[in-house]
Design a protein around this motif. Structure first.
Motif, PDB file in Angstrom:
ATOM      1  N   ASP A  30       3.972   1.264  -1.143  1.00  0.00           N
ATOM      2  CA  ASP A  30       2.545   1.506  -0.905  1.00  0.00           C
ATOM      3  C   ASP A  30       1.933   0.429  -0.011  1.00  0.00           C
ATOM      4  OD1 ASP A  30       2.752   3.744  -2.503  1.00  0.00           O
ATOM      5  OD2 ASP A  30       1.761   2.834  -4.250  1.00  0.00           O
ATOM      6  N   LEU A  31       2.246  -0.837  -0.303  1.00  0.00           N
ATOM      7  CA  LEU A  31       1.713  -1.936   0.499  1.00  0.00           C
ATOM      8  C   LEU A  31       2.213  -1.849   1.938  1.00  0.00           C
ATOM      9  CD1 LEU A  31       0.205  -4.629   0.831  1.00  0.00           C
ATOM     10  CD2 LEU A  31       2.255  -5.768  -0.004  1.00  0.00           C
ATOM     11  N   LEU A  32       3.496  -1.602   2.108  1.00  0.00           N
ATOM     12  CA  LEU A  32       4.058  -1.552   3.456  1.00  0.00           C
ATOM     13  C   LEU A  32       3.612  -0.318   4.224  1.00  0.00           C
ATOM     14  CD1 LEU A  32       7.646  -2.934   2.789  1.00  0.00           C
ATOM     15  CD2 LEU A  32       5.658  -4.143   3.712  1.00  0.00           C
ATOM     16  N   ALA A  33       3.314   0.766   3.522  1.00  0.00           N
ATOM     17  CA  ALA A  33       2.822   1.964   4.203  1.00  0.00           C
ATOM     18  C   ALA A  33       1.485   1.694   4.878  1.00  0.00           C
ATOM     19  CB  ALA A  33       2.692   3.123   3.214  1.00  0.00           C
ATOM     20  N   GLU A  34       0.680   0.851   4.262  1.00  0.00           N
ATOM     21  CA  GLU A  34      -0.631   0.556   4.857  1.00  0.00           C
ATOM     22  C   GLU A  34      -0.588  -0.602   5.844  1.00  0.00           C
ATOM     23  OE1 GLU A  34      -3.117  -2.383   1.953  1.00  0.00           O
ATOM     24  OE2 GLU A  34      -2.747  -0.375   1.146  1.00  0.00           O
ATOM     25  N   ARG A  35       0.410  -1.484   5.729  1.00  0.00           N
ATOM     26  CA  ARG A  35       0.428  -2.691   6.549  1.00  0.00           C
ATOM     27  C   ARG A  35       1.594  -2.799   7.529  1.00  0.00           C
ATOM     28  NH1 ARG A  35      -2.363  -7.306   5.269  1.00  0.00           N
ATOM     29  NH2 ARG A  35      -1.565  -7.818   7.316  1.00  0.00           N
ATOM     30  N   SER A  36       2.496  -1.822   7.544  1.00  0.00           N
ATOM     31  CA  SER A  36       3.665  -1.922   8.429  1.00  0.00           C
ATOM     32  C   SER A  36       3.919  -0.620   9.172  1.00  0.00           C
ATOM     33  CB  SER A  36       4.909  -2.319   7.630  1.00  0.00           C
ATOM     34  OG  SER A  36       4.817  -3.653   7.255  1.00  0.00           O
ATOM     35  N   THR A  37       2.892  -0.165   9.833  1.00  0.00           N
ATOM     36  CA  THR A  37       3.061   0.997  10.695  1.00  0.00           C
ATOM     37  C   THR A  37       3.882   0.551  11.911  1.00  0.00           C
ATOM     38  OG1 THR A  37       1.082   0.507  11.980  1.00  0.00           O
ATOM     39  CG2 THR A  37       0.788   1.884   9.995  1.00  0.00           C
ATOM     40  N   PRO A  38       4.414   1.478  12.689  1.00  0.00           N
ATOM     41  CA  PRO A  38       5.150   1.055  13.885  1.00  0.00           C
ATOM     42  C   PRO A  38       4.326   0.140  14.798  1.00  0.00           C
ATOM     43  CG  PRO A  38       5.603   3.345  13.419  1.00  0.00           C
ATOM     44  CD  PRO A  38       4.532   2.917  12.452  1.00  0.00           C
ATOM     45  N   GLU A  90      13.140  -1.387   0.807  1.00  0.00           N
ATOM     46  CA  GLU A  90      11.795  -0.937   1.190  1.00  0.00           C
ATOM     47  C   GLU A  90      11.332  -1.636   2.461  1.00  0.00           C
ATOM     48  OE1 GLU A  90      10.175   1.656   0.038  1.00  0.00           O
ATOM     49  OE2 GLU A  90      11.837   1.976  -1.337  1.00  0.00           O
ATOM     50  N   ALA A  91      11.653  -2.929   2.592  1.00  0.00           N
ATOM     51  CA  ALA A  91      11.303  -3.659   3.818  1.00  0.00           C
ATOM     52  C   ALA A  91      12.055  -3.057   5.001  1.00  0.00           C
ATOM     53  CB  ALA A  91      11.617  -5.140   3.664  1.00  0.00           C
ATOM     54  N   GLY A  92      13.309  -2.726   4.806  1.00  0.00           N
ATOM     55  CA  GLY A  92      14.108  -2.118   5.863  1.00  0.00           C
ATOM     56  C   GLY A  92      13.638  -0.734   6.237  1.00  0.00           C
ATOM     57  N   ARG A  93      13.065  -0.021   5.285  1.00  0.00           N
ATOM     58  CA  ARG A  93      12.557   1.333   5.538  1.00  0.00           C
ATOM     59  C   ARG A  93      11.521   1.345   6.664  1.00  0.00           C
ATOM     60  NH1 ARG A  93      12.375   5.753   2.385  1.00  0.00           N
ATOM     61  NH2 ARG A  93      13.114   4.622   0.571  1.00  0.00           N
ATOM     62  N   VAL A  94      10.722   0.283   6.741  1.00  0.00           N
ATOM     63  CA  VAL A  94       9.687   0.204   7.778  1.00  0.00           C
ATOM     64  C   VAL A  94      10.055  -0.803   8.870  1.00  0.00           C
ATOM     65  CG1 VAL A  94       7.818   0.934   6.241  1.00  0.00           C
ATOM     66  CG2 VAL A  94       8.336  -1.501   6.467  1.00  0.00           C
ATOM     67  N   LEU A  95      11.311  -1.276   8.857  1.00  0.00           N
ATOM     68  CA  LEU A  95      11.781  -2.283   9.817  1.00  0.00           C
ATOM     69  C   LEU A  95      10.897  -3.523   9.808  1.00  0.00           C
ATOM     70  CD1 LEU A  95      12.779  -0.004  12.822  1.00  0.00           C
ATOM     71  CD2 LEU A  95      14.242  -0.923  11.038  1.00  0.00           C
ATOM     72  N   LEU A  96      10.513  -3.944   8.611  1.00  0.00           N
ATOM     73  CA  LEU A  96       9.611  -5.080   8.447  1.00  0.00           C
ATOM     74  C   LEU A  96      10.228  -6.358   8.993  1.00  0.00           C
ATOM     75  CD1 LEU A  96       6.954  -6.172   7.145  1.00  0.00           C
ATOM     76  CD2 LEU A  96       8.365  -6.742   5.164  1.00  0.00           C
ATOM     77  N   PRO A  97       9.608  -6.931  10.024  1.00  0.00           N
ATOM     78  CA  PRO A  97      10.078  -8.245  10.468  1.00  0.00           C
ATOM     79  C   PRO A  97       9.520  -9.293   9.506  1.00  0.00           C
ATOM     80  CG  PRO A  97       8.249  -7.511  11.847  1.00  0.00           C
ATOM     81  CD  PRO A  97       8.515  -6.419  10.843  1.00  0.00           C
ATOM     82  N   ILE A 150      26.088  -9.732   8.423  1.00  0.00           N
ATOM     83  CA  ILE A 150      24.744  -9.547   7.877  1.00  0.00           C
ATOM     84  C   ILE A 150      23.887  -8.665   8.775  1.00  0.00           C
ATOM     85  CG2 ILE A 150      24.743 -11.708   6.593  1.00  0.00           C
ATOM     86  CD1 ILE A 150      22.970 -12.871   8.828  1.00  0.00           C
ATOM     87  N   GLY A 151      24.484  -7.867   9.617  1.00  0.00           N
ATOM     88  CA  GLY A 151      23.725  -6.984  10.487  1.00  0.00           C
ATOM     89  C   GLY A 151      22.858  -6.035   9.681  1.00  0.00           C
ATOM     90  N   PHE A 152      21.791  -5.595  10.261  1.00  0.00           N
ATOM     91  CA  PHE A 152      20.895  -4.679   9.590  1.00  0.00           C
ATOM     92  C   PHE A 152      21.477  -3.275   9.604  1.00  0.00           C
ATOM     93  CE2 PHE A 152      18.250  -8.123  11.126  1.00  0.00           C
ATOM     94  CZ  PHE A 152      17.648  -8.504   9.950  1.00  0.00           C
ATOM     95  N   THR A 153      21.155  -2.488   8.598  1.00  0.00           N
ATOM     96  CA  THR A 153      21.767  -1.168   8.470  1.00  0.00           C
ATOM     97  C   THR A 153      21.399  -0.255   9.632  1.00  0.00           C
ATOM     98  OG1 THR A 153      19.946  -0.447   7.068  1.00  0.00           O
ATOM     99  CG2 THR A 153      21.932  -1.247   5.967  1.00  0.00           C
ATOM    100  N   TRP A 154      20.203  -0.385  10.194  1.00  0.00           N
ATOM    101  CA  TRP A 154      19.817   0.524  11.274  1.00  0.00           C
ATOM    102  C   TRP A 154      20.637   0.291  12.526  1.00  0.00           C
ATOM    103  CZ3 TRP A 154      17.945  -1.317  15.864  1.00  0.00           C
ATOM    104  CH2 TRP A 154      17.451  -2.623  15.871  1.00  0.00           C
ATOM    105  N   GLU A 155      21.219  -0.897  12.690  1.00  0.00           N
ATOM    106  CA  GLU A 155      22.029  -1.145  13.867  1.00  0.00           C
ATOM    107  C   GLU A 155      23.515  -0.999  13.575  1.00  0.00           C
ATOM    108  OE1 GLU A 155      21.751  -5.106  15.481  1.00  0.00           O
ATOM    109  OE2 GLU A 155      21.770  -5.989  13.504  1.00  0.00           O
ATOM    110  N   ARG A 156      23.863  -0.701  12.351  1.00  0.00           N
ATOM    111  CA  ARG A 156      25.264  -0.661  11.937  1.00  0.00           C
ATOM    112  C   ARG A 156      26.070   0.370  12.731  1.00  0.00           C
ATOM    113  NH1 ARG A 156      29.637  -2.788  10.122  1.00  0.00           N
ATOM    114  NH2 ARG A 156      30.776  -1.657   8.576  1.00  0.00           N
ATOM    115  N   GLU A 157      25.583   1.603  12.835  1.00  0.00           N
ATOM    116  CA  GLU A 157      26.349   2.647  13.508  1.00  0.00           C
ATOM    117  C   GLU A 157      26.612   2.298  14.973  1.00  0.00           C
ATOM    118  OE1 GLU A 157      27.848   5.230  12.044  1.00  0.00           O
ATOM    119  OE2 GLU A 157      27.117   4.348  10.188  1.00  0.00           O
ATOM    120  N   ALA A 158      25.571   1.901  15.679  1.00  0.00           N
ATOM    121  CA  ALA A 158      25.756   1.540  17.088  1.00  0.00           C
ATOM    122  C   ALA A 158      26.606   0.285  17.216  1.00  0.00           C
ATOM    123  CB  ALA A 158      24.404   1.328  17.763  1.00  0.00           C
TER     124      ALA A 158
END
Length: 196
Positions: A30-38, A90-97, A150-158
């Motif tokens: 909920d917090l990240l949905a309001e504060r971590s838009t693209p 959850e942080a990874g879901r929104v690519l939270l830096p 320790i790579g992030f999951t979103w970059e794992r496939e590539a």
């Protein structure tokens, strides 16, 4: 073999999260949905810190994320790596830096296992959010192995395509340009102007 006993018995393990674990996920989502838009993420990575320091303050103050899996003796909440993994997911879901993975997941276990008593006392500062951590490694093979591990999951496939290439820059170009192109294709970031 007995005819009444099957040769192979498959089972399915079902793991349900506790109410507390679901609460961590829900609150953080909920917090990240309001504060971590693209747009928020794009803006945060372009700051001097590389992340939204105000949001990090809320994650520290409201949720105590840096100390989530730290023992109570070091000012932490004493939860398990499961709760920390849920927070990181959850942080990874929104690519939270943010400094969350290094500050809560990488540095504390290393300091606890290998640190001196004085260094272990610094875990108190991680738990209260007054100290953030990063992972630094000397160049060469060790740095590459750490990055791969320790790579992030979103970059794992590539990343699998270039992971083992000895001359990846020669074959594919600089890694930062590959990541930028992948992020651009995914609609995450616009390319940075040269020198910016």
């Amino acid at each position: 073999m007995d005819a009444d006993v099957p040769a192979f018995t498959a089972f399915t393990a079902f793991t349900a999260f506790t109410d507390e674990q679901d609460g961590i996920r829900r609150t953080l989502r909920d917090l990240l949905a309001e504060r971590s838009t693209p747009e928020d993420v794009r803006s945060a990575v372009r700051t001097a810190a590389g992340y939204d320091t105000e949001l990090w303050g809320r994650l520290v103050g409201r949720l105590g994320l840096p100390g989530l899996a730290l023992p109570a003796a070091y000012g932490g909440a004493g939860r398990t790596l499961t709760e920390l993994a849920l927070a990181c997911e959850e942080a990874g879901r929104v690519l939270l830096p943010s400094p969350l993975p290094a500050t809560a997941g990488i540095a504390p276990p290393l300091i606890d296992a290998l640190g001196t008593p004085d260094q272990r006392q610094r875990l108190l500062h991680i738990a209260d959010g007054s100290l953030t951590c990063t992972l630094a490694a000397p160049g060469g093979a060790l740095a590459g192995q750490l990055h791969d591990g320790i790579g992030f999951t979103w970059e794992r496939e590539a990343h699998l395509y270039v992971k083992r290439a000895a001359a990846d820059e020669l074959l594919f170009g600089p890694v930062h340009l590959l990541r930028e192109a992948a992020a651009e294709r995914a609609g995450l970031f616009a390319p940075c102007p040269a020198g910016g």
